[in-house]
Design a protein around this motif. Structure first.
Motif, PDB file in Angstrom:
ATOM      1  N   GLU A 107      35.036 -33.376 -53.309  1.00 12.25           N
ATOM      2  CA  GLU A 107      33.930 -34.325 -53.449  1.00 12.25           C
ATOM      3  C   GLU A 107      33.964 -35.374 -52.346  1.00 12.25           C
ATOM      4  O   GLU A 107      32.914 -35.784 -51.822  1.00 12.25           O
ATOM      5  CB  GLU A 107      34.003 -35.003 -54.825  1.00 12.25           C
TER       6      GLU A 107
ATOM      7  N   ARG B 215      32.566 -33.811 -49.127  1.00  7.95           N
ATOM      8  CA  ARG B 215      31.109 -33.687 -49.180  1.00  7.95           C
ATOM      9  C   ARG B 215      30.432 -35.047 -49.001  1.00  7.95           C
ATOM     10  O   ARG B 215      29.396 -35.162 -48.335  1.00  7.95           O
ATOM     11  CB  ARG B 215      30.682 -33.052 -50.507  1.00  7.95           C
ATOM     12  N   ALA B 216      31.019 -36.083 -49.623  1.00  6.60           N
ATOM     13  CA  ALA B 216      30.428 -37.422 -49.492  1.00  6.60           C
ATOM     14  C   ALA B 216      30.508 -37.909 -48.052  1.00  6.60           C
ATOM     15  O   ALA B 216      29.584 -38.553 -47.540  1.00  6.60           O
ATOM     16  CB  ALA B 216      31.136 -38.397 -50.431  1.00  6.60           C
TER      17      ALA B 216
ATOM     18  N   ASP C  76      30.488 -36.003 -45.357  1.00  6.33           N
ATOM     19  CA  ASP C  76      29.509 -35.226 -44.589  1.00  6.33           C
ATOM     20  C   ASP C  76      28.092 -35.725 -44.808  1.00  6.33           C
ATOM     21  O   ASP C  76      27.246 -35.651 -43.899  1.00  6.33           O
ATOM     22  CB  ASP C  76      29.599 -33.745 -44.960  1.00  6.33           C
ATOM     23  N   SER C  77      27.811 -36.253 -46.015  1.00 10.94           N
ATOM     24  CA  SER C  77      26.464 -36.749 -46.306  1.00 10.94           C
ATOM     25  C   SER C  77      26.291 -38.219 -45.972  1.00 10.94           C
ATOM     26  O   SER C  77      25.210 -38.772 -46.186  1.00 10.94           O
ATOM     27  CB  SER C  77      26.137 -36.516 -47.781  1.00 10.94           C
ATOM     28  N   GLY C  78      27.335 -38.876 -45.511  1.00  9.17           N
ATOM     29  CA  GLY C  78      27.239 -40.283 -45.139  1.00  9.17           C
ATOM     30  C   GLY C  78      27.352 -41.259 -46.291  1.00  9.17           C
ATOM     31  O   GLY C  78      27.083 -42.455 -46.120  1.00  9.17           O
ATOM     32  N   ALA C  79      27.769 -40.817 -47.464  1.00  8.24           N
ATOM     33  CA  ALA C  79      27.925 -41.701 -48.625  1.00  8.24           C
ATOM     34  C   ALA C  79      29.344 -42.273 -48.606  1.00  8.24           C
ATOM     35  O   ALA C  79      30.258 -41.745 -49.260  1.00  8.24           O
ATOM     36  CB  ALA C  79      27.652 -40.940 -49.919  1.00  8.24           C
TER      37      ALA C  79
ATOM     38  N   GLU D  44      30.940 -43.531 -52.041  1.00  6.10           N
ATOM     39  CA  GLU D  44      31.321 -42.428 -52.914  1.00  6.10           C
ATOM     40  C   GLU D  44      32.533 -41.693 -52.352  1.00  6.10           C
ATOM     41  O   GLU D  44      33.414 -41.251 -53.107  1.00  6.10           O
ATOM     42  CB  GLU D  44      30.140 -41.469 -53.079  1.00  6.10           C
TER      43      GLU D  44
END
Length: 524
Positions: free
Chosen positions: A291, A294-295, A297-300, A303
């Motif tokens: 997780e 993934r966060a 990679d998405s710029g979050a 999170e």
């Protein structure tokens, strides 16, 4: 000359004189009030009431028409008039009761006053005000100890992912918090043993425990923001460090499982709970690391930081368990080698004590039972029985017995510490306090046998208390569908605070005010 009660005789005479005066005056008043009623009693003639004629001159200008101009003669009727008979008789009985009550009260008051003034024996001391209760303060102290201990443990876990050369202020704050917490545990431990005895001092001791814990939390809170800046975003080196440590522990976990099997076969020691917790935390960490990636990679970033911190704590607890298995295997092997030498030294010590007439009771039986123990057997337990059988407080003993007692105490302390570290979400203040006391006894510099024995006993009590807490603790998230694997264990281990449906935020470096800073924003 005084009477047997310590009161002068002339004082007694004065009291009697005053009582006679009061009784005489009261009786006279009663007769005066009741005389008319007795005079009008049935069967007695009613005397004519005396009359008094009074002439009042009247002014001419104020006399109404038809009135007597010279004056007015008014007749005053006495209290013996016939119209007063019923009311006087009705008042007789209440007046008698009232007068009697007044006389009795006056007599009692005079006696009490005179007794107090003429007392020759000391009066009883006034009772002290009730001591303030400690129920609420004790609860606050326990909660403060648990919270501060959790903060210190979580802060140490996160700092382990920072290079030794970095994070100087945070490490200094952690050392200061550890010192405050150790002092708080020491105070609470003495309080639990009944020291001090004074109720007010005991309450102040609990207040001191709360203050120490709060100071520990403030020290950590002050450096939380600085550590976040030092670590940077989760997408930087921090995630890579956690992933690398995770891979290393995954490889060691397989070897630890084999070690647990060997320990069971060779020594009859069951260490399965070490590997059970290891597997649970690694499964949880796997999901959180994925997780976090993934966060990133998405710029979050927030999170990502939340998921990374949860994974780091779970990885640290898995490492504690794997280290515990390896340490236990090493100590069991060392204990096996020590048992023969310890037995021989104990028998020599027992023979010397027998010559002095100071042989411990049943020591021969214990040593014989150790020799006859069938295999497989726990060599640490054998050393505990050997050293305990010949222990004589204050007496010198063979070095091998000191070594055996120290090995047993260290093993017990580490076992309790490992158990509490990965279940701290359910462990209460008593087990933590006992563990702190065991560590303090083990750290004694004079290496007396009493200290090793005390550390062993305290550590085993800490483990028993912690196990009882875990058994009594409800298992949230365990039976609810839809939750990811390892979530219940993460809450039990204090990785997550367990305050939200998803397990809540991970515990970060800091005190009570900052440790939950990765909490998700609350929806309006």
């Amino acid at each position: 000359m005084t009477s047997t009660l310590g009161r002068p005789r002339h004082a007694t005479a004065r009291i009697r004189l005053r009582v006679v005066h009061v009784l005489t005056g009261g009786t006279t008043a009663a007769v005066w009030l009741l005389l008319p009623a007795t005079a009008h009693a049935p069967g007695h003639p009613v005397a004519a009431a005396p009359t008094v004629s009074t002439t009042v001159p009247a002014r001419a200008d104020t006399v109404p028409a038809g009135a007597t101009p010279a004056g007015t003669t008014r007749t005053a009727v006495g209290f013996g008039a016939a119209e007063q008979d019923g009311s006087a008789v009705d008042l007789a009985l209440p007046l008698v009761v009232a007068v009697a009550a007044v006389l009795a009260a006056g007599y009692g008051y005079v006696r009490r006053t005179r007794r107090v003034r003429t007392r020759t024996t000391p009066a009883p001391a006034p009772s002290a005000p009730p001591a303030p209760g400690t129920g609420g303060t004790e609860r606050q102290a326990r909660e403060a100890l648990i919270r501060a201990d959790d903060c210190v443990r979580a802060s140490a876990e996160e700092l382990s992912y920072v290079a030794e050369a970095e994070g100087g202020p945070a490490r200094e704050a952690l050392r200061a918090a550890e010192a405050e917490l150790a002092a708080a545990f020491a105070i609470f431990g003495r309080w639990a043993e009944g020291v001090p005895e004074d109720a007010h001092a005991r309450r102040q001791a609990l207040v001191g425990v709360v203050g120490r814990c709060e100071e520990a939390g403030r020290r950590l809170d002050a450096e939380a923001a600085g550590l976040d800046r030092l670590r940077g975003p989760a997408g930087g080196p921090a995630l890579g460090v956690a992933e690398r440590r995770f891979r290393e522990l995954t490889a060691r976990a397989a070897a630890a499982q084999g070690t647990v099997t060997t320990l069971r076969e060779r020594y009859g020691v069951r260490a399965d709970r070490y590997t059970e917790v290891t597997l649970d935390r690694l499964v949880f960490a796997t999901a959180r690391l994925n997780e976090a990636r993934r966060a990133v990679d998405s710029g979050a970033d927030r999170e990502a930081a939340r998921q990374l911190r949860a994974a780091e704590s779970a990885i640290s607890q898995a490492g504690i368990q794997i280290d515990g298995v390896d340490r236990l295997a090493d100590r069991l092997a060392e204990a096996t080698a020590l048992v023969p030498a310890a037995l021989a030294a104990a028998e020599e010590d027992l023979a010397a004590a027998r010559e002095q007439g100071a042989a411990p009771a049943r020591a021969d039986e214990v040593l014989a039972a150790v020799r006859e123990t069938p295999r497989p057997y726990d060599p640490l337990d054998a050393l505990r029985r050997i050293t305990g059988a010949v222990r004589r407080p204050g007496e010198a003993r063979a070095e091998v017995l000191h070594e055996a007692a120290r090995l047993v105490a260290e093993a017990a302390v580490d076992e309790a510490a490992d158990y509490i570290a990965v279940r701290r979400g359910a462990v209460g203040a008593d087990a933590r306090t006992l563990l702190a006391a065991a560590r303090q006894a083990l750290a004694a510099t004079d290496r007396r046998a009493e200290h090793d024995a005390e550390a062993d006993v305290l550590a085993r009590r800490a483990l028993e208390s912690a196990e009882a807490d875990v058994r009594a603790h409800p298992a949230p998230y365990a039976d609810e569908p839809g939750h990811p694997a390892g979530l219940a264990g993460a809450v039990l281990g204090g990785v997550l605070l367990g305050e939200e449906p998803d397990g809540g935020p991970p515990v970060s470096f800091g005190g009570p005010a900052t440790r939950d800073r990765l909490r998700l924003p609350r929806l309006p």
